[in-house]
Design a protein around this motif. Structure first.
Motif, short mmCIF file in Angstrom:
data_model
loop_
_atom_site.label_atom_id
_atom_site.label_comp_id
_atom_site.label_asym_id
_atom_site.label_seq_id
_atom_site.Cartn_x
_atom_site.Cartn_y
_atom_site.Cartn_z
N TYR A 360 1.66 7.04 8.23
CA TYR A 360 2.01 6.00 9.12
C TYR A 360 3.27 6.19 9.76
CZ TYR A 360 3.34 0.92 9.73
OH TYR A 360 3.63 -0.25 10.08
N GLY A 361 3.44 5.70 10.97
CA GLY A 361 4.83 5.87 11.45
C GLY A 361 4.88 6.08 12.81
N LEU A 367 3.63 3.68 17.52
CA LEU A 367 3.28 3.43 16.44
C LEU A 367 2.10 3.89 16.00
CD1 LEU A 367 4.36 2.34 13.50
CD2 LEU A 367 3.47 0.12 14.14
N HIS A 368 2.03 4.88 15.06
CA HIS A 368 0.63 5.09 14.48
C HIS A 368 0.43 4.12 13.31
CE1 HIS A 368 -1.99 7.80 11.69
NE2 HIS A 368 -2.85 7.61 12.95
N ALA A 369 -0.50 3.17 13.40
CA ALA A 369 -0.26 1.98 12.60
C ALA A 369 -1.22 2.10 11.28
CB ALA A 369 -0.71 0.86 13.22
N GLY A 370 -1.70 3.32 10.91
CA GLY A 370 -2.36 3.51 9.82
C GLY A 370 -2.32 4.95 9.20
N ILE A 371 -3.27 5.20 8.57
CA ILE A 371 -2.83 6.76 8.18
C ILE A 371 -4.57 7.32 8.11
CG2 ILE A 371 -1.36 6.43 6.24
CD1 ILE A 371 -3.59 6.33 4.01
N ASP A 372 -4.59 8.61 8.41
CA ASP A 372 -5.73 9.40 8.66
C ASP A 372 -6.01 10.42 7.49
OD1 ASP A 372 -5.59 8.55 11.26
OD2 ASP A 372 -4.78 10.15 12.23
N PHE A 373 -7.37 10.10 7.13
CA PHE A 373 -7.89 10.99 6.20
C PHE A 373 -8.74 12.28 6.83
CE2 PHE A 373 -7.46 6.95 4.18
CZ PHE A 373 -6.98 7.27 2.75
#
Length: 480
Positions: A360-361, A367-373
């Protein structure tokens, strides 16, 4: 008998205590549900307020788009005017170039004429020189004759020649000779005069021709210089118009880009409006479910109250039966109310088991508003907590900011509303308005939308989802 009565009293006390505990638990669950309903109602008000804000924002955006289009029309009109001026200027430059070409041809012809006249002058110079030499010889001859005539007494000598004749025929011969001499002198004088005048006329004629040609050449050269100056002014004007055209085209490009951004923002607002509408419906459904659960708890409390009264009247045998029944129902009621608490407790579960490949960041200037799996296509994705599906969007919709196939789920945890988002899915397993439990499959991971490769993009928002992502939080801070 006394022991039996004692046991009976103890049993009644235990039974009363159990009913009291059950009633207390039921009241507590009812209060929790009442608080949950109140929170949901407050959430409804927040959603309605946000809907109103979005409506105003959309209206403002549409007004900006309208102004942008008006400005584009104005710029297009200016570009058309400039383009017409450029066309006229190019035509004028072309005309000037043709005139300059014609002028150059005239100058070439005049230069050739001047060269021819110079050649004639050179030829005349030679002829004049020859004439001057002949005139010089004649002048010498005439001078010699005049000196001879002067030294011999002038014209009286001719009379002497005539009177010196010895016969008539001699007189005729002498007279003819004198006439011949006089005619020759006269011819010499006339020829001398004529050739001298001829030389003077030719000199004047050539000089006049050369003067006229040189004057005409000077006029043409002045005209050429004027045409070049006019052409230079036109080229300068063309350069200015080209600069204006480039500036207007750049401005138009910026306006079109801004219009595109505004249109995308408008679409994003429309997405948010649709999501809020569905979130409102989901929230209302959650309120209805909480009301139903509250009514069930009240009904259960009333049934237990009736059972308690019945047990108080029936005696010890029914007390034992009532004790067993009461214990079972108490456990069931506790399990029913524990489900929401266990699903959240201020925390979320991982939607799947895979490494986090992007956090995130800020990323690439936004803004990358989440996380990637990092996970391959087709892996099951579970809901991070129990809740209600707000909406689902497929890639064919062409919406949701490049998320591709996406699911949004609304959650209420410890009185706080959250929204989770699952993006780039290859398939969707739920529908809008559906109630889901924690871990329930909502879809499978994929590579849809604006994705750089197969993965699951996961976001958590405090409250409802919005396009600005201003209320997003780092999922890693609240995941179990």
């Amino acid at each position: 008998m006394k022991k039996f009565i004692s046991y009976l009293l103890v049993a009644l006390m235990v039974l009363g205590t159990g009913f009291a505990g059950s009633q207390k638990a039921s009241a507590q669950s009812t209060d929790e549900l009442e608080q949950k309903i109140e929170n949901k109602k407050n959430k409804q008000e927040e959603i309605e307020k946000e809907q109103s804000n979005l409506k105003n924002d959309k209206q403002n955006t549409e007004e900006k788009i309208e102004k942008n289009l008006d400005k584009q029309d104005s710029v297009n009109s200016e570009i058309t005017t400039i383009n017409q001026k450029l066309t006229d200027t190019r035509e004028k430059i072309s005309t000037k170039e043709n005139e300059i070409t014609d002028t150059n041809e005239q100058l070439d012809k005049l230069s050739n004429q001047i060269d021819e006249l110079n050649a004639q002058i050179e030829k005349l110079k030679k002829e004049i020189q020859e004439l001057k030499e002949r005139i010089k010889k004649r002048e010498k001859l005439l001078k010699d004759r005049l000196r001879a005539i002067q030294s011999n007494g002038g014209s009286m000598k001719y009379i002497e020649v005539i009177f010196g004749a010895k016969s008539f025929s001699d007189l005729i011969s002498r007279s003819s000779a004198v006439n011949t001499i006089m005619d020759q002198d006269k011819d010499i004088m006339e020829t001398h005069k004529r050739e001298k005048q001829e030389v003077e006329d030719k000199q004047a004629e050539v000089k006049t021709k050369k003067g006229n040609v040189e004057q005409k050449k000077a006029e043409v050269e002045d005209k050429k210089a004027s045409l070049k100056s006019q052409k230079q002014e036109l080229e300068s004007l063309k350069s200015e118009l080209d600069d204006q055209m480039a500036e207007k085209e750049s401005l138009l490009g910026d306006l079109e880009e801004k219009e595109k951004d505004l249109e995308n923002y408008k679409v994003s607002l429309e997405d948010e409006q649709e999501i809020l509408r569905k979130q409102k419906a989901a929230n209302q459904k959650a309120i209805e479910l909480a009301k139903q659960e509250k009514e069930k708890l009240k009904q259960l409390a009333r049934e237990r109250q009736r059972e308690r009264k019945a047990n108080n009247n029936s005696g010890s045998s029914s007390s034992s039966s009532s004790d067993n029944s009461s214990g079972g129902n108490s456990d069931g009621g506790s399990n029913h109310s524990a489900a929401p608490a266990s699903s959240g407790n201020g925390m979320f579960n991982y939607p799947l088991s895979a490494p986090v490949t992007s956090g995130y960041g800020q990323r690439w200037g936004s803004l990358h508003a989440g996380i990637d799996f990092g996970v391959g296509p087709g892996t099951s994705v579970g809901s991070a907590a129990s809740g209600v599906v707000i909406s689902t969007h497929s890639e064919s919709d062409g919406t949701m900011n490049g998320y591709g196939n996406v699911v949004l789920v609304s959650h209420s945890i410890n009185g706080t509303s959250y929204t989770t988002l699952y993006a780039h899915l290859s398939s969707i397993a739920v529908s809008s308005g559906q109630t889901v439990s924690s871990g329930q499959i909502v879809g499978t991971s994929g590579n849809t939308g604006q994705s750089t490769g197969p993965h699951l993009h996961f976001e958590i928002h405090r409250g409802g989802w919005n396009g600005s992502k201003s209320n997003s939080i780092n999922p890693l801070s609240v995941l179990n």
